[in-house]
Design a protein around this motif. Structure first.
Motif, short mmCIF file in Angstrom:
data_model
loop_
_atom_site.label_atom_id
_atom_site.label_comp_id
_atom_site.label_asym_id
_atom_site.label_seq_id
_atom_site.Cartn_x
_atom_site.Cartn_y
_atom_site.Cartn_z
N GLU A 1 27.49 8.15 59.14
CA GLU A 1 28.17 7.52 60.26
C GLU A 1 29.28 8.50 60.95
N GLU A 2 29.83 9.34 60.15
CA GLU A 2 30.78 10.26 60.65
C GLU A 2 30.21 11.41 61.57
N LEU A 3 28.94 11.85 61.03
CA LEU A 3 28.06 12.72 61.87
C LEU A 3 27.63 12.12 62.92
N ARG B 1 30.10 12.06 65.73
CA ARG B 1 30.59 13.36 66.25
C ARG B 1 29.38 13.98 67.16
N TYR B 2 28.18 13.81 66.40
CA TYR B 2 26.87 14.63 66.96
C TYR B 2 26.03 13.80 67.69
N GLY B 3 26.16 12.34 67.45
CA GLY B 3 25.17 11.51 68.57
C GLY B 3 24.04 11.19 67.53
N MET B 4 23.68 9.92 67.60
CA MET B 4 22.66 9.37 66.80
C MET B 4 21.49 10.19 66.32
N SER C 1 21.94 2.80 60.32
CA SER C 1 21.17 2.59 61.44
C SER C 1 21.08 4.05 61.62
N GLY C 2 20.11 4.44 62.63
CA GLY C 2 19.76 5.79 62.89
C GLY C 2 18.35 6.30 62.51
#
Ligand code: AKB
Length: 314
Positions: free
Chosen positions: A19-21, A24-27, A43-44
């Motif tokens: 979730e944190e990444l 920061r960097y987009g799904m 999700s992702g």
């Protein structure tokens, strides 16, 4: 970091790190893999891959053009004692596959080691960075060998691999599975649900611990540090707080006065006794400015609030 891969993404750390990444960097730039099916909240992009199968991981790296890996897939200390062959296979061959691929595809790697690298003859108080490493669990043995392997790939092949020795990690979103420090999470769940808990280690058991927010921060801090700041390529000692179960119970009772903790120590007590009580992480603090944010009282307050919300006990 451009395209990031997280292995063991549905585990305790992976499910929060993703979730944190993603934030920061987009799904679309974060890919999770796990041997298990995706639980509904994640999700992702997630795929099912076994890290001990190199081609499966290689296919993901090529498909998504990965340049950074957070390699979290691992069996922990208790599960490792029950399934030592599987622990060796997943923990060692999984790490070697990632390091080989990091060398071949020029990827940066984060790999967590653990306080489990220490053993019965390591100093228990203010355990230094460099000291006796004589673990007596399969998990600890794979972590010591893994640290040496990371250092070898750094020295020999210039693989930019970075690592911390995590203490027990306390979190409320995904329960840990198969570790000795799991009691420090279970106690909160049972305190909220039943006001009672039977702990599998005794009241005086004291171990280094950390809140998940700090564990994620440490992974991101070391990955973002300049190459010159990362002076240890085995793994850095890392800690936030150390407390005994009895001290944790006192803190929980401030919010749930009727809470009672019983004790029924089992084989996990011996594992806990072999680990440090307090470790010295001054090198992480000096080299890449490690700082924790949560102490015992802020961990307990946040855990009880968040768990009560999650379990609808408010
Ligand atoms: C375990 O208890 O096995 C882990 C660890 C300390 O690495 N949480």
């Amino acid at each position: 970091m451009k395209r990031i891969l997280i292995t063991g993404v549905h585990g305790q750390i992976g499910s929060e790190l993703i979730e944190e990444l993603q934030n920061r960097y987009g799904m679309e730039n974060v890919v999770g893999v796990d041997i298990k099916e995706r639980p509904s909240p994640t999700s992702g992009i997630c795929e099912i891959v076994d890290v001990s199968h190199k081609t499966g991981i290689q296919n993901i790296i090529e498909k998504y053009n990965i340049d950074t890996v957070f390699h979290l897939a691992s069996l922990l200390s208790v599960k490792g004692e029950k399934k030592p062959d599987l622990a060796w296979d997943v923990n060692m061959n999984g790490l070697k596959n990632i390091l080989d691929l990091a060398r071949d595809y020029t990827m940066k790697v984060f790999w967590p080691s653990s306080i489990a690298v220490f053993g019965p003859n390591s100093p228990k108080k203010n355990t230094p960075q460099s000291t006796v490493l004589d673990p007596n669990t399969m998990y600890g043995i794979t972590k010591v060998a893994g640290e040496l392997l990371c250092n070898y790939y750094f020295e020999k092949f210039a693989v930019d691999v970075r690592s911390v020795r995590y203490p027990g990690i306390i979190s409320y979103k995904t329960e840990p599975g198969g570790g000795t420090t799991d009691y420090a999470v279970e106690i909160f769940l049972e305190a909220v649900k039943k006001k009672e808990y039977t702990c599998f280690v005794g009241p005086e058991t004291r171990l280094p611990m950390m809140y998940m927010t700090d564990a994620i921060k440490a992974a991101l801090d070391i990955m973002q540090a300049e190459v010159s700041q990362v002076k240890i390529r085995t793994s850095y000692n890392l800690t936030a707080v150390s407390f005994s179960v009895a001290e944790l119970v006192i803190e929980i009772k401030k919010y749930i006065p009727e809470f009672t903790c019983h004790y029924a120590p089992d084989f996990r007590q011996n594992i806990a006794n072999s680990w440090p009580q307090v470790i010295d992480d001054s090198e992480a603090r000096q080299d890449w400015n490690w700082e924790h944010r949560y102490d015992l009282s802020s961990i307990v307050k946040d855990m009880l609030v968040k768990l009560s919300e999650r379990l609808n006990y408010v």
